[in-house]
Design a protein around this motif. Structure first.
Motif, PDB file in Angstrom:
ATOM      1  N   PHE A 224       0.816  -1.209   0.000  1.00 26.79           N
ATOM      2  CA  PHE A 224       0.000   0.000   0.000  1.00 26.79           C
ATOM      3  C   PHE A 224       0.849   1.258   0.000  1.00 26.79           C
ATOM      4  N   ALA A 225       1.954   1.199   0.695  1.00 29.24           N
ATOM      5  CA  ALA A 225       2.828   2.367   0.734  1.00 29.24           C
ATOM      6  C   ALA A 225       3.323   2.706  -0.662  1.00 29.24           C
ATOM      7  N   GLU A 226       3.659   1.685  -1.403  1.00 28.09           N
ATOM      8  CA  GLU A 226       4.149   1.921  -2.762  1.00 28.09           C
ATOM      9  C   GLU A 226       3.067   2.533  -3.638  1.00 28.09           C
ATOM     10  N   VAL A 227       1.877   2.020  -3.506  1.00 30.49           N
ATOM     11  CA  VAL A 227       0.782   2.564  -4.301  1.00 30.49           C
ATOM     12  C   VAL A 227       0.538   4.022  -3.917  1.00 30.49           C
ATOM     13  N   LEU A 228       0.543   4.260  -2.645  1.00 26.74           N
ATOM     14  CA  LEU A 228       0.331   5.627  -2.164  1.00 26.74           C
ATOM     15  C   LEU A 228       1.419   6.547  -2.698  1.00 26.74           C
ATOM     16  N   LEU A 229       2.627   6.028  -2.713  1.00 33.47           N
ATOM     17  CA  LEU A 229       3.752   6.807  -3.235  1.00 33.47           C
ATOM     18  C   LEU A 229       3.488   7.270  -4.661  1.00 33.47           C
ATOM     19  N   GLY A 230       3.119   6.324  -5.504  1.00 34.72           N
ATOM     20  CA  GLY A 230       2.849   6.665  -6.892  1.00 34.72           C
ATOM     21  C   GLY A 230       1.696   7.651  -7.006  1.00 34.72           C
ATOM     22  N   TYR A 231       0.749   7.490  -6.151  1.00 32.73           N
ATOM     23  CA  TYR A 231      -0.437   8.350  -6.169  1.00 32.73           C
ATOM     24  C   TYR A 231      -0.090   9.772  -5.750  1.00 32.73           C
ATOM     25  N   GLU A 232       0.602   9.864  -4.657  1.00 34.06           N
ATOM     26  CA  GLU A 232       0.933  11.184  -4.125  1.00 34.06           C
ATOM     27  C   GLU A 232       1.804  11.948  -5.105  1.00 34.06           C
TER      28      GLU A 232
ATOM     29  N   MET B 113       3.145  -1.615  -8.539  1.00 39.42           N
ATOM     30  CA  MET B 113       2.438  -0.942  -7.449  1.00 39.42           C
ATOM     31  C   MET B 113       2.425   0.565  -7.610  1.00 39.42           C
ATOM     32  N   ARG B 114       3.590   1.098  -7.902  1.00 42.57           N
ATOM     33  CA  ARG B 114       3.674   2.536  -8.008  1.00 42.57           C
ATOM     34  C   ARG B 114       2.826   3.036  -9.176  1.00 42.57           C
ATOM     35  N   ALA B 115       2.900   2.291 -10.268  1.00 42.51           N
ATOM     36  CA  ALA B 115       2.130   2.678 -11.451  1.00 42.51           C
ATOM     37  C   ALA B 115       0.637   2.640 -11.157  1.00 42.51           C
ATOM     38  N   LEU B 116       0.257   1.703 -10.335  1.00 44.50           N
ATOM     39  CA  LEU B 116      -1.145   1.583  -9.948  1.00 44.50           C
ATOM     40  C   LEU B 116      -1.620   2.902  -9.336  1.00 44.50           C
ATOM     41  N   GLY B 117      -0.833   3.390  -8.400  1.00 47.20           N
ATOM     42  CA  GLY B 117      -1.179   4.656  -7.753  1.00 47.20           C
ATOM     43  C   GLY B 117      -1.156   5.812  -8.729  1.00 47.20           C
ATOM     44  N   ALA B 118      -0.143   5.827  -9.563  1.00 46.28           N
ATOM     45  CA  ALA B 118       0.000   6.935 -10.515  1.00 46.28           C
ATOM     46  C   ALA B 118      -1.176   6.959 -11.490  1.00 46.28           C
ATOM     47  N   ARG B 119      -1.527   5.799 -11.992  1.00 45.62           N
ATOM     48  CA  ARG B 119      -2.651   5.722 -12.921  1.00 45.62           C
ATOM     49  C   ARG B 119      -3.937   6.195 -12.265  1.00 45.62           C
ATOM     50  N   ALA B 120      -4.106   5.781 -11.045  1.00 47.01           N
ATOM     51  CA  ALA B 120      -5.323   6.167 -10.331  1.00 47.01           C
ATOM     52  C   ALA B 120      -5.387   7.682 -10.193  1.00 47.01           C
ATOM     53  N   ALA B 121      -4.256   8.291  -9.893  1.00 45.29           N
ATOM     54  CA  ALA B 121      -4.225   9.749  -9.738  1.00 45.29           C
ATOM     55  C   ALA B 121      -4.586  10.435 -11.051  1.00 45.29           C
ATOM     56  N   ARG B 122      -4.048   9.915 -12.126  1.00 47.71           N
ATOM     57  CA  ARG B 122      -4.330  10.513 -13.437  1.00 47.71           C
ATOM     58  C   ARG B 122      -5.804  10.345 -13.788  1.00 47.71           C
ATOM     59  N   ALA B 123      -6.292   9.146 -13.568  1.00 47.34           N
ATOM     60  CA  ALA B 123      -7.699   8.875 -13.894  1.00 47.34           C
ATOM     61  C   ALA B 123      -8.606   9.803 -13.085  1.00 47.34           C
ATOM     62  N   LEU B 124      -8.276   9.943 -11.836  1.00 51.38           N
ATOM     63  CA  LEU B 124      -9.093  10.796 -10.980  1.00 51.38           C
ATOM     64  C   LEU B 124      -9.062  12.229 -11.473  1.00 51.38           C
ATOM     65  N   ASP B 125      -7.901  12.649 -11.873  1.00 53.57           N
ATOM     66  CA  ASP B 125      -7.771  14.014 -12.366  1.00 53.57           C
ATOM     67  C   ASP B 125      -8.647  14.243 -13.591  1.00 53.57           C
TER      68      ASP B 125
END
Lengths: 356, 356
Positions: free
Chosen positions: A79-87, A295-307
């Motif tokens: 989860f930390a990794e995902v959060l990292l990519g997201y943040e 994991m990191r990409a998961l977070g990053a993608r989510a951030a982009r999608a949300l945006d």
DNA sequence: GGCAGTTGTGTAAGCGCTTCCACCCAGCCG
DNA sequence: CGGCTGGGTGGAAGCGCTTACACAACTGCC
């Protein structure tokens, strides 16, 4: 401490001898402001150490410039990794990130509702909040991205591929000649469900059947307990399984500990595999065969999608499934290329699973 | 999406046939409201699916009900664990947590200032932001807790003990008979600085001197690179060091990889130690001798301290130093009690360092 | 039965900002 | 030289809420 120096836009306006409207324009660069006026304003701002109050800005702008992230837990690397990519991405897009971890928390629904009141959109890990609450939030018009789970109507989905890679993992283990399999990890109805499904399909195709997954917690301790239950002589099924497929790496590490407790050698007596490819997987003894998730990409993608949803760049929900990688190491048995007893060669045998 | 259903307190008031003041009172339980009125209000609230806007509430209350956390990175287990402890307590205290990770980010100062505008107080990991900026923020009257670093005037400090435990670690290694030491990990002027200081003191007391710490990054890769530099024949000093003391576990894991690359056996040819006791340390091959930090407690303490400062329960800054534990495993060499070649016994030899 | 002390409720003043609109005044064109 | 443009500015209306204050309708008491 909302006060931001205590200085408000009024103080600045007064000091600069202009109106607050002009101060606002000068500062944000909207509308025309003469050079001299801008000078005066900036001077006053500097002298008063003025920083606009986010609250005022947000209230007036009608947006928070913040995103939420609801995750079940922050312990463990996943989860930390995902959060990292997201943040990282969210910050890049000018949004703050408010985290909410639901682990062992009561009133989760209320906490999530509260979070919803603080953000312009949120990412929700699967299985952290009741679907009904997620739907309720979506119903208010708030953009939502569901992570690592099944899709929910009206929300985006970002997940990594599970079924195919699980199948590939199972096939690989079958290639070792194993026929007695055990599964460890509670079926969560989401990601893990899909993994078990893939494993079962592959096994069934070879006429092999696996017992019900042992429903352990997603921790090393949980895995250790599961390992004992699964591997202890006379437990569960008559014959000891030759391979234990674990729902994540932490469980796998626990199972390896349990095997050692019972005097079993991994992979000689029993093969063990994980999922995620966390750091410890590579350094474990034996190194863990696992499936790497981006994991990191998961977070990053989510951030982009949300945006996209927040800005309205896109209005219809979409789903993206990220590919995973089978990472073969020592814990599943000897391989021709990599003598498992030799100290790790830096290289790891990876085999890409076909993208979903 | 600030709109929270679009329903405002005015809509509720109108629907219930009362004033907004009454709605507010009925909802928050401040001031007297008759039973019948409360009924009407609650009914209207339910019908309109009204949720008070956080922005409005915060603006009126003059507080954000949110805390900030500035950390250098979210990758690796250490920061995530601290964040976990922090978020848990903050949430318990009714505050949201906004995270800001500074790793590889430009304009960090601006990001931190922005964060300061969104919270009632913040926790800052040492060495993430220039001291000047931290002081500036403290100067605005915002409560600040500095984590894992040296104290800053006007801010609380929460850290774990470093010097004593570093000394204990060094003494332990000396007990193995080692006399040639190398240190790996960039001196950050904070936590790690103290560790190197403790190590050096202990070594000096025994007439042993260590070379300058090899200034590597705090990652497995960084450690691996450092390991090569330190252990490669003919490198740095004439004789290969007998023990490599690493600033954290990830570096240590990297050094172990490097040793394997070079055909050196750990701990036989070279002892390696880490710091933090992350999950991988226990599962590594060989298992890592390290110093356990109470990571979660660190975060929890910081949250509590910050709360005291925000609520005004306490007005003078305080410092707390949490004790650490020396965890002796296989990577530093054979021990009488625990034959390092035998598969791990569950037990680990821990020795508490005296609290600071 | 009048007066002080509740209770329940409404009014309105913020909280700090953005932004629409109106306004003033140069400079420019015809 | 008058009307127009348009740059530069201020006024003021929100944004959604909390809360001090005022006030009315009661209670209970002497």
């Amino acid at each position: 401490m909302v006060k931001d120096d205590g200085a408000t836009i009024y103080a600045v306006a007064q000091r600069a001898g202009v109106s607050i409207a002009t101060v606002s324009r000068a500062l944000r660069g909207t509308g025309p402001v003469s050079a001299t006026t801008r000078e005066k304003v900036l001077k006053a701002v500097a002298e008063l150490r003025f920083t606009p109050s986010r609250l005022g800005v947000s209230l007036a702008e009608g947006r928070h410039a913040a995103n939420g992230m609801v995750l079940p837990d922050l312990s463990g690397p996943y989860f930390a990794e995902v959060l990292l990519g997201y943040e990282e991405v969210a910050s890049e897009l000018g949004r703050s990130v408010i985290v909410l971890s639901t682990r062992g928390r009561e009133m989760v629904n209320d906490l999530v509702r509260d979070l919803a009141g603080r953000v312009d959109g949120m990412v929700v890990f699967g299985r952290t909040v009741e679907d009904a609450v997620v739907r309720e939030i979506i119903g208010t018009g708030m953009p939502v991205v569901v992570l690592a789970s099944d899709a929910i109507d009206g929300a985006d989905l970002v997940a990594s591929e599970n079924v195919e890679s699980a199948r590939a993992l199972a096939v690989h283990l079958l290639g070792h000649g194993h026929t007695r399999f055990a599964l460890a990890g509670r079926d969560d109805g989401g990601d893990v469900s899909q993994r078990w499904q893939g494993v079962r399909q592959a096994l069934a195709a070879h006429g092999v059947e696996a017992a019900e997954p042992y429903p352990c917690e997603y921790t090393v301790e949980g895995g250790q307990e599961a390992g004992h239950a699964i591997l202890r002589p006379g437990s569960r099924s008559a014959a000891r399984p030759q391979a234990v497929i674990c729902a994540d790496d932490q469980i796998a590490l626990g199972v390896i500990l349990a095997a050692e407790d019972l005097g079993l050698a991994v992979p000689h007596d029993v093969a063990v595999t994980g999922w995620d490819d966390i750091m410890a997987a590579r350094h474990a003894r034996p190194a863990l065969t696992t499936v790497r998730q981006p994991m990191r990409a998961l977070g990053a993608r989510a951030a982009r999608a949300l945006d996209e949803l927040i800005t309205g760049t896109r209005t219809t929900p979409a789903a993206q499934v990220l590919p995973t990688t089978l990472v073969v190491r020592a814990s599943c048995g000897p391989h021709p290329q990599t003598p498992p007893t030799a100290p790790s060669s830096q290289e790891e045998m990876c085999r890409d699973t076909p993208p979903a």
